[in-house]
Structure formats: structure tokens, C-alpha cells
Design a protein around this motif. Structure first.
Motif, PDB file in Angstrom:
ATOM      1  N   ASP A   1       0.870  -1.188   0.000  1.00 17.19           N
ATOM      2  CA  ASP A   1       0.000   0.000   0.000  1.00 17.19           C
ATOM      3  C   ASP A   1       0.902   1.231   0.000  1.00 17.19           C
ATOM      4  OD1 ASP A   1      -1.829   2.002   0.359  1.00 17.19           O
ATOM      5  OD2 ASP A   1      -2.764   1.143   2.149  1.00 17.19           O
ATOM      6  N   ALA A   2       1.430   1.568  -1.162  1.00 17.73           N
ATOM      7  CA  ALA A   2       2.442   2.622  -1.273  1.00 17.73           C
ATOM      8  C   ALA A   2       1.946   3.968  -0.764  1.00 17.73           C
ATOM      9  CB  ALA A   2       2.897   2.747  -2.731  1.00 17.73           C
ATOM     10  N   ALA A   3       0.685   4.289  -1.004  1.00 19.68           N
ATOM     11  CA  ALA A   3       0.155   5.587  -0.576  1.00 19.68           C
ATOM     12  C   ALA A   3       0.155   5.698   0.949  1.00 19.68           C
ATOM     13  CB  ALA A   3      -1.251   5.792  -1.128  1.00 19.68           C
ATOM     14  N   THR A   4      -0.269   4.638   1.623  1.00 26.37           N
ATOM     15  CA  THR A   4      -0.293   4.658   3.085  1.00 26.37           C
ATOM     16  C   THR A   4       1.117   4.669   3.657  1.00 26.37           C
ATOM     17  OG1 THR A   4      -2.414   3.507   3.152  1.00 26.37           O
ATOM     18  CG2 THR A   4      -1.085   3.463   5.151  1.00 26.37           C
ATOM     19  N   VAL A   5       2.010   3.880   3.065  1.00 27.98           N
ATOM     20  CA  VAL A   5       3.402   3.880   3.522  1.00 27.98           C
ATOM     21  C   VAL A   5       3.987   5.287   3.420  1.00 27.98           C
ATOM     22  CG1 VAL A   5       5.736   3.056   3.016  1.00 27.98           C
ATOM     23  CG2 VAL A   5       3.822   1.447   3.025  1.00 27.98           C
ATOM     24  N   ALA A   6       3.764   5.959   2.295  1.00 24.89           N
ATOM     25  CA  ALA A   6       4.291   7.315   2.100  1.00 24.89           C
ATOM     26  C   ALA A   6       3.696   8.290   3.112  1.00 24.89           C
ATOM     27  CB  ALA A   6       4.007   7.783   0.681  1.00 24.89           C
ATOM     28  N   GLN A   7       2.399   8.154   3.395  1.00 29.25           N
ATOM     29  CA  GLN A   7       1.758   9.043   4.366  1.00 29.25           C
ATOM     30  C   GLN A   7       2.330   8.841   5.757  1.00 29.25           C
ATOM     31  OE1 GLN A   7      -1.490   7.668   6.360  1.00 29.25           O
ATOM     32  NE2 GLN A   7      -2.645   9.590   6.523  1.00 29.25           N
ATOM     33  N   ARG A   8       2.540   7.579   6.151  1.00 22.85           N
ATOM     34  CA  ARG A   8       3.060   7.307   7.480  1.00 22.85           C
ATOM     35  C   ARG A   8       4.520   7.772   7.608  1.00 22.85           C
ATOM     36  NH1 ARG A   8      -0.741   3.703   9.727  1.00 22.85           N
ATOM     37  NH2 ARG A   8      -2.695   4.322   8.721  1.00 22.85           N
ATOM     38  N   MET A   9       5.263   7.689   6.529  1.00 18.37           N
ATOM     39  CA  MET A   9       6.635   8.187   6.553  1.00 18.37           C
ATOM     40  C   MET A   9       6.670   9.700   6.784  1.00 18.37           C
ATOM     41  SD  MET A   9       8.376   5.892   3.524  1.00 18.37           S
ATOM     42  CE  MET A   9      10.040   6.526   3.736  1.00 18.37           C
ATOM     43  N   GLN A  10       5.755  10.399   6.161  1.00 20.85           N
ATOM     44  CA  GLN A  10       5.699  11.848   6.364  1.00 20.85           C
ATOM     45  C   GLN A  10       5.299  12.198   7.795  1.00 20.85           C
ATOM     46  OE1 GLN A  10       6.858  14.177   4.273  1.00 20.85           O
ATOM     47  NE2 GLN A  10       7.477  12.387   3.064  1.00 20.85           N
ATOM     48  N   LEU A  11       4.406  11.410   8.366  1.00 24.84           N
ATOM     49  CA  LEU A  11       4.048  11.625   9.771  1.00 24.84           C
ATOM     50  C   LEU A  11       5.258  11.371  10.669  1.00 24.84           C
ATOM     51  CD1 LEU A  11       0.497  10.000  10.067  1.00 24.84           C
ATOM     52  CD2 LEU A  11       1.067  12.432  10.154  1.00 24.84           C
ATOM     53  N   PHE A  12       6.028  10.328  10.356  1.00 28.69           N
ATOM     54  CA  PHE A  12       7.245  10.051  11.116  1.00 28.69           C
ATOM     55  C   PHE A  12       8.187  11.245  11.054  1.00 28.69           C
ATOM     56  CE2 PHE A  12      11.644   8.561  11.276  1.00 28.69           C
ATOM     57  CZ  PHE A  12      11.651   7.845  12.458  1.00 28.69           C
ATOM     58  N   ASP A  13       8.352  11.813   9.883  1.00 24.89           N
ATOM     59  CA  ASP A  13       9.238  12.968   9.715  1.00 24.89           C
ATOM     60  C   ASP A  13       8.760  14.148  10.560  1.00 24.89           C
ATOM     61  OD1 ASP A  13      11.645  13.409   8.380  1.00 24.89           O
ATOM     62  OD2 ASP A  13      10.715  14.593   6.804  1.00 24.89           O
ATOM     63  N   GLN A  14       7.466  14.402  10.523  1.00 22.81           N
ATOM     64  CA  GLN A  14       6.908  15.525  11.282  1.00 22.81           C
ATOM     65  C   GLN A  14       7.088  15.330  12.786  1.00 22.81           C
ATOM     66  OE1 GLN A  14       2.806  15.897  10.005  1.00 22.81           O
ATOM     67  NE2 GLN A  14       3.408  15.790   7.854  1.00 22.81           N
ATOM     68  N   LEU A  15       6.988  14.096  13.223  1.00 27.09           N
ATOM     69  CA  LEU A  15       7.118  13.802  14.648  1.00 27.09           C
ATOM     70  C   LEU A  15       8.572  13.838  15.113  1.00 27.09           C
ATOM     71  CD1 LEU A  15       4.622  10.831  14.854  1.00 27.09           C
ATOM     72  CD2 LEU A  15       4.429  12.910  16.218  1.00 27.09           C
ATOM     73  N   ARG A  16       9.475  13.267  14.327  1.00 23.10           N
ATOM     74  CA  ARG A  16      10.807  12.986  14.829  1.00 23.10           C
ATOM     75  C   ARG A  16      11.855  14.057  14.537  1.00 23.10           C
ATOM     76  NH1 ARG A  16      10.405  11.142  18.862  1.00 23.10           N
ATOM     77  NH2 ARG A  16      12.560  10.418  18.873  1.00 23.10           N
ATOM     78  N   VAL A  17      11.761  14.760  13.430  1.00 23.39           N
ATOM     79  CA  VAL A  17      12.787  15.769  13.129  1.00 23.39           C
ATOM     80  C   VAL A  17      12.870  16.828  14.231  1.00 23.39           C
ATOM     81  CG1 VAL A  17      13.431  17.650  11.576  1.00 23.39           C
ATOM     82  CG2 VAL A  17      12.859  15.405  10.650  1.00 23.39           C
TER      83      VAL A  17
END
Length: 306
Positions: free
Chosen positions: A217-233
């Protein structure tokens, strides 16, 4: 599937492909780069030279038996009937910081002495070089004789030294199908003992964000990666920059301004010292499970509205 004995020598982040030392290329739905401060893959991630640079600081470390420590009448008072935590001594004139604390159920005392790197020190192995008691005692010449007994309790081959490094903060931990965590993403000094904790937080974030997600599910994977970036950076760069500033952390000129490039949340008041209540709440009371769950819920609400 867990692949053992497969050395990764490169990564195509956009395609999610790992290049292995045996010549194979393995494509993945998601690549998590977590190969430490001396990462071999980080330059493939950033697209530019990203080697760590020396800080000019090194650290002696060794273990001693708490039985030996408490058998000494002078040392016993430092460690018996004390609240949990650590003991530290500092030589401000020579910029030496010695911290120790018990581990292994209170049976062993772990010691770490942060100091200016000495010529020829640890060049044969930047992580695990042996150093003599005499060299450590010479560095600690101005410390009280009682504290130096702990050095003499070490075994002859028990004291090691390694160099401390740093790397400029990354503005994103995500690229294509790859993300970066731990020391590969944020190399930090051990000043506040936060490096391990912040990496565990990132693991917690990944656990929440990718629970039940199908790799295809590439779209969901990409969305969750962006959430990870927003949380962790913001969180990781705050911790790294504060740690790399040393014991004075936010009181070092320019550090708060650099932190504000990434982190816009609350900070302790001016003049707040390390290990104060405000300090502990900022660095060690963070709930990444809760933060990730909240970010995910908000993203799902927004998605439904759209």
C-alpha cells in the motif's frame, strides 16, 4: 524474513533497493537505515558527503565492582543509601566531566570521563582502544584522591577510550522509500545520556505508525513516513543540538536559535540548568506512543474530511 550475514553497501532510497556486498540488489517496500554514527548508507540518503567530524573530545570508560567500591570507607559514603541516579564530578578549568552510575542490578559501577582528545589517543580503534591507568590518572590529576581510587580499581586492560563525533542536523529523515533513525540520523554527544532514549522513541513511533500497514500500500506507507518525519525531526534535532552544546546546553549562545530551526515547542526558561525539573520534563518525559497515536488520529480525521 530476516537475512543474516548480508552486508549492505549502498541504498537507492527512491526505489527502496539495498545493494549487498555479494552483488545482489534487494528491493523493499520500506528501508530503515539504522547503521549508527559511522553509517555507510547515510550519503546515499542525503546525496552529499555526510561523514561525521571529530568534536575534539573523547571519553574514557570502564567498569568496577561495587563490592570493591563499598569496601573502601572513603568511597562508601558516595554510594550507600543514596537515591537512584548518577554521581558526577567536573573540572571546569580543564573541561573534564566524570560521571558514574550503577548498573547490572547495582553490582557494577559504570564510569565515563569526557575530556579533550589527547595526541595519539585511540587512533588504532576509534571505538574501543585500550588506555592505561596512568594516562587516565594524569588526566584526572586535579581531582580529589578519593575519586581516583576508582581508576585504580579497574583491571589493567579494562579502560577503553573512544572519540566523540558530530554531524550537522538533517532537515528530513525521509527520502523516497527510505527513512533514517538513531545515530545514523542524529549523532549526539553523551552529555545528557539521551541518545539511546531518543532512538527508542523513534522505534516507538514506527511501531504505532506502521501497525497493520501492508507494504504494497504505497500511498499509506508514504503518508506514514511523512508523519514520522513531522514527529521525529523536531524532537531528535532538539535533543541532538542540546546534547552537543555540552553541560550548559541552552545557555550556550546560538544553541536555542539553532534548535528553533526545527523545534517550535516549549523550552525551559532562560538559565535553566541540566537535570533540573524543567530539563528532565523536556528530554525524558516525552510520550512518543501518545504523540504518534495523536498524529495518526488527526491525519485520519483530515483524510476523511477530504
Amino acid at each position: 524474513m530476516l537475512r543474516l550475514g548480508c552486508e549492505a553497501i549502498g541504498v537507492d532510497c527512491e526505489m527502496g533497493t539495498l545493494m549487498l556486498a555479494d552483488g545482489r540488489a534487494v528491493r523493499n517496500d520500506l528501508v530503515v537505515i539504522a547503521d549508527g554514527a559511522h553509517s555507510r548508507l547515510i550519503e546515499d540518503f542525503t546525496g552529499y558527503p555526510s561523514a561525521v567530524s571529530p568534536t575534539g573530545r573523547s571519553i574514557y570508560r570502564w567498569l568496577v565492582s561495587m563490592d570493591d567500591v563499598t569496601a573502601d570507607p572513603d568511597l562508601r559514603a558516595y554510594y550507600e543509601n543514596q537515591l537512584p541516579g548518577f554521581t558526577s564530578w567536573r573540572d571546569p578549568l580543564n573541561d573534564i566531566f566524570w560521571v558514574n552510575y550503577t548498573c547490572r542490578g547495582g553490582t557494577v559501577l559504570n564510569n565515563a570521563v569526557v575530556h579533550e582528545t589527547q595526541a595519539g589517543e585511540g587512533e588504532d580503534d576509534l571505538w574501543h582502544s585500550s588506555v592505561s591507568k596512568e594516562q587516565v590518572l594524569a588526566m584526572l590529576a586535579d581531582f580529589h584522591p578519593t575519586t581516583k581510587k576508582i581508576v585504580n580499581m579497574a583491571t589493567e586492560d579494562g579502560i577503553k577510550v573512544h572519540h566523540l563525533f558530530k554531524r550537522p542536523p538533517l532537515s528530513s529523515f525521509v527520502r523516497g522509500r527510505a527513512l533514517v533513525v538513531g545515530d545514523a540520523a542524529h549523532v549526539m554527544m553523551p552529555t545528557h545520556a539521551a541518545g539511546g532514549a531518543i532512538a527508542i522513541e523513534s522505534a516507538a513511533s514506527l511501531e504505532v505508525l506502521f501497525a497493520g500497514v501492508h507494504g504494497k500500500d504505497a500511498a499509506t506507507v508514504a503518508q506514514r513516513m511523512q508523519l514520522f518525519d513531522q514527529l521525529r525531526v523536531p524532537r531528535c534535532n532538539l535533543t541532538m543540538l542540546a546534547s552537543n552544546a555540552g553541560p550548559l546546553w541552552l545557555n550556550v549562545p546560538g544553541v536555542e536559535e539553532e534548535i528553533r530551526r526545527f523545534y517550535h515547542g516549549p523550552l525551559p526558561p532562560a538559565g535553566c540548568l541540566p537535570w533540573s525539573k524543567e530539563f528532565r520534563e523536556l528530554l525524558f518525559h516525552h510520550d512518543e506512543y501518545g504523540a504518534a497515536e495523536q498524529a495518526l488520529a488527526q491525519a485520519q480525521v483530515t483524510s476523511h474530511r477530504l
